[in-house]
Design a protein around this motif. Structure first.
Motif, short mmCIF file in Angstrom:
data_model
loop_
_atom_site.label_atom_id
_atom_site.label_comp_id
_atom_site.label_asym_id
_atom_site.label_seq_id
_atom_site.Cartn_x
_atom_site.Cartn_y
_atom_site.Cartn_z
N MET A 137 -1.43 4.83 1.35
CA MET A 137 -0.64 3.90 0.65
C MET A 137 0.29 4.59 -0.38
SD MET A 137 -3.72 1.03 -0.48
CE MET A 137 -4.31 -0.21 0.94
N LYS A 138 1.19 3.65 -0.93
CA LYS A 138 1.77 4.16 -2.05
C LYS A 138 1.29 4.41 -3.27
CE LYS A 138 5.67 0.96 0.04
NZ LYS A 138 6.26 -0.16 -0.23
N VAL A 139 1.69 5.40 -4.05
CA VAL A 139 1.02 5.53 -5.33
C VAL A 139 1.11 4.26 -6.06
CG1 VAL A 139 1.25 7.18 -7.31
CG2 VAL A 139 2.01 8.04 -4.94
N ASN A 140 0.11 4.41 -6.97
CA ASN A 140 -0.27 3.55 -7.93
C ASN A 140 -0.28 1.93 -7.41
OD1 ASN A 140 -0.19 5.40 -9.91
ND2 ASN A 140 2.03 5.01 -10.09
N ALA A 141 -0.89 1.81 -6.18
CA ALA A 141 -0.78 0.74 -5.41
C ALA A 141 -2.32 -0.06 -5.86
CB ALA A 141 -1.07 0.83 -3.53
N GLU A 142 -1.92 -1.45 -5.94
CA GLU A 142 -3.14 -2.26 -6.48
C GLU A 142 -4.44 -1.92 -5.75
OE1 GLU A 142 -4.51 -6.87 -7.11
OE2 GLU A 142 -2.38 -6.26 -6.33
N GLN A 143 -5.46 -1.94 -6.61
CA GLN A 143 -6.97 -1.53 -5.93
C GLN A 143 -7.62 -2.82 -5.40
OE1 GLN A 143 -8.22 1.68 -5.62
NE2 GLN A 143 -6.11 2.23 -6.11
N ARG A 144 -7.17 -3.10 -4.09
CA ARG A 144 -7.95 -4.51 -3.48
C ARG A 144 -7.93 -4.04 -1.92
NH1 ARG A 144 -3.71 -7.02 -1.13
NH2 ARG A 144 -1.62 -6.74 -2.33
#
Length: 452
Positions: free
Chosen positions: A324-331
């Protein structure tokens, strides 16, 4: 008589074991003496007779080839084989001691049993594999129905659907409530249905069923050579129940066990270390290429770290190639439509290549090669609320780099999918054979890029 050919399965195994036993005897003799001059002369003729007669007697006493379909596996056959070998060896030793036959070559006996163990073990692996393939191609199947207990019927059919190699065909559900997709009628319709379709197994749930109806079905099943099996009220308890009889009254003893006991845990750990070392050492250049591709295709580190829940709820840090992209939402991931996943990440997820760094988690002891998938925080909240007993069982074993749920179901993106995958993982029966089978399924997913 129904399924008359099934009776040949024990006979085939008895004949093969006798052949391998005698082959091992003669090969060991030739290796030891470099000829066959005295192999059929006393005292070796008497020893040969004792070995063969003793084996046949023990086969009829111990019955090492009599198993139900669920138990007919390499591990069960191997355990019986080892037991038979040990008792047979003790019997031969007793004969040698009683006849004071100390002139028999110890090397010959050692070679006999070691070669027979190797050949017999290989035969069991090949035979079980062949029988499962035979059933997967539509042969040697058995039919079954479920009487009463809709939820119990769904749990049972889900198990047999997960294990097509058992060759069990579900033909319908009978009860007072029309709640099952394959509803066939009430209790009064069971016996006519059994007669028409020659049902092999009748699974009865006693919670909603009166004694009179069960007695009629059981009597009819006996006359039609069908087998009746009972589903207890406690089927939803994910623990083992040990049964003991007080006269004719069955008493179930609740055993708060985990997925596997000490011996299985030790064997799994040895296998985990051995397999992980081979993959890490042999595939290290490939690991570097994957890490480089991850760095080139998107901004950020190649390795992603996340806290997961492991054995007995203890948290640990899991390693993955970042998808995933950096700092992606944790879900949870939303699959192909998830904008957080990079194009390269989609490919790694479909092939499960993003999971490879977890071999280092396995070496550290946080994970196993095969086991339930490690749970994230949002998984835990859902399972603790909706499946508390299932959650307790899932965390009673080390999480796995791959699992039966991961190979057959894939990633879960919502509460319903989380629970469905957890239910699949709960069908995992730890054994070396099962672990190897799941590893091969994972390899197929990798090469087919078919991961969900």
């Amino acid at each position: 008589m129904k399924h008359r050919y099934s009776s040949f399965i024990p006979l085939i195994n008895i004949a093969t074991d006798m052949l391998l036993l005698n082959l091992s005897y003669f090969v060991a003799y030739f290796y030891n003496y470099d000829d066959f001059n005295g192999v059929l002369q006393d005292p070796y003729l008497s020893l040969w007779g004792v070995i063969n007669i003793g084996w046949m007697v023990l086969v009829f006493i111990i019955k090492p080839y009599v198993f139900s379909r669920v138990q007919f596996s390499t591990s069960h056959l191997e355990l019986r084989f080892l037991t038979l070998l040990a008792v047979h060896g003790a019997l031969v030793s007793l004969y040698i001691t009683a006849t004071q036959g100390y002139y028999f070559s110890r090397l010959h006996l050692a070679l006999l049993y070691s070669s027979f163990f190797v050949l017999g073990s290989l035969w069991r692996v090949v035979f079980v594999w062949g029988l499962k393939q035979y059933r997967l191609h539509g042969y040697n199947h058995r039919s079954y129905i479920v009487v009463s207990g809709t939820e119990k019927a769904e749990s049972l059919t889900r198990y047999y659907d997960m294990h097509p190699e058992l060759g069990m065909n579900y033909l319908g559900y009978f009860g007072n409530k029309v709640t099952s997709p394959l509803y066939q009628g009430t209790y009064a319709d069971v016996i006519p249905f059994m007669k028409e379709y020659a049902i092999d197994y009748i699974y009865c749930y006693g919670g909603d069923m009166d004694t009179r109806a069960f007695k009629e079905i059981a009597d009819a099943a006996y006359e039609m050579e069908s087998e009746v099996k009972l589903l207890p009220d406690y089927i939803d308890i994910p623990n083992r129940l040990d049964v003991e009889y007080h006269d004719y009254i069955p008493i179930f003893r609740y055993l708060p066990q985990t997925f596997y006991q000490t011996r299985e845990a030790y064997l799994k750990r040895v296998f985990d270390i051995f397999f992980s070392c081979i993959v890490i050492v042999g595939g290290f250049p490939f690991f570097l290429l994957l890490g480089l591709a991850t760095k080139i295709t998107s901004r950020g580190p190649a390795i992603y770290r996340q806290r997961r829940t492991g054995l007995m709820g203890k948290p640990f840090t899991i390693y993955k190639f970042r998808s995933m992209k950096v700092n992606a939402e944790q879900r949870h991931s939303l699959g192909e439509t998830d904008e957080r996943i990079t194009p390269w990440g989609h490919f790694m997820r479909r092939t499960r290549l993003d999971e490879l760094p977890q071999f280092f988690n396995v070496l550290k002891g946080d994970m196993s090669i095969v086991g339930p998938r490690p749970l994230a925080g949002y998984d835990i909240d859902i399972l603790k609320r909706d499946m508390p007993e299932g959650y307790r069982l899932l965390v009673s074993v080390k999480p796995g780099l791959t699992s039966i749920g991961q190979t057959l179901y894939g990633y879960a993106s919502n509460a319903r999918e989380i629970k469905e995958r957890a239910n699949i993982d709960l069908t995992y029966a730890p054994s070396l054979q099962e672990d190897v089978s799941i590893i091969f399924r994972t390899v197929r997913v990798i090469f087919a890029a078919s991961g969900k």
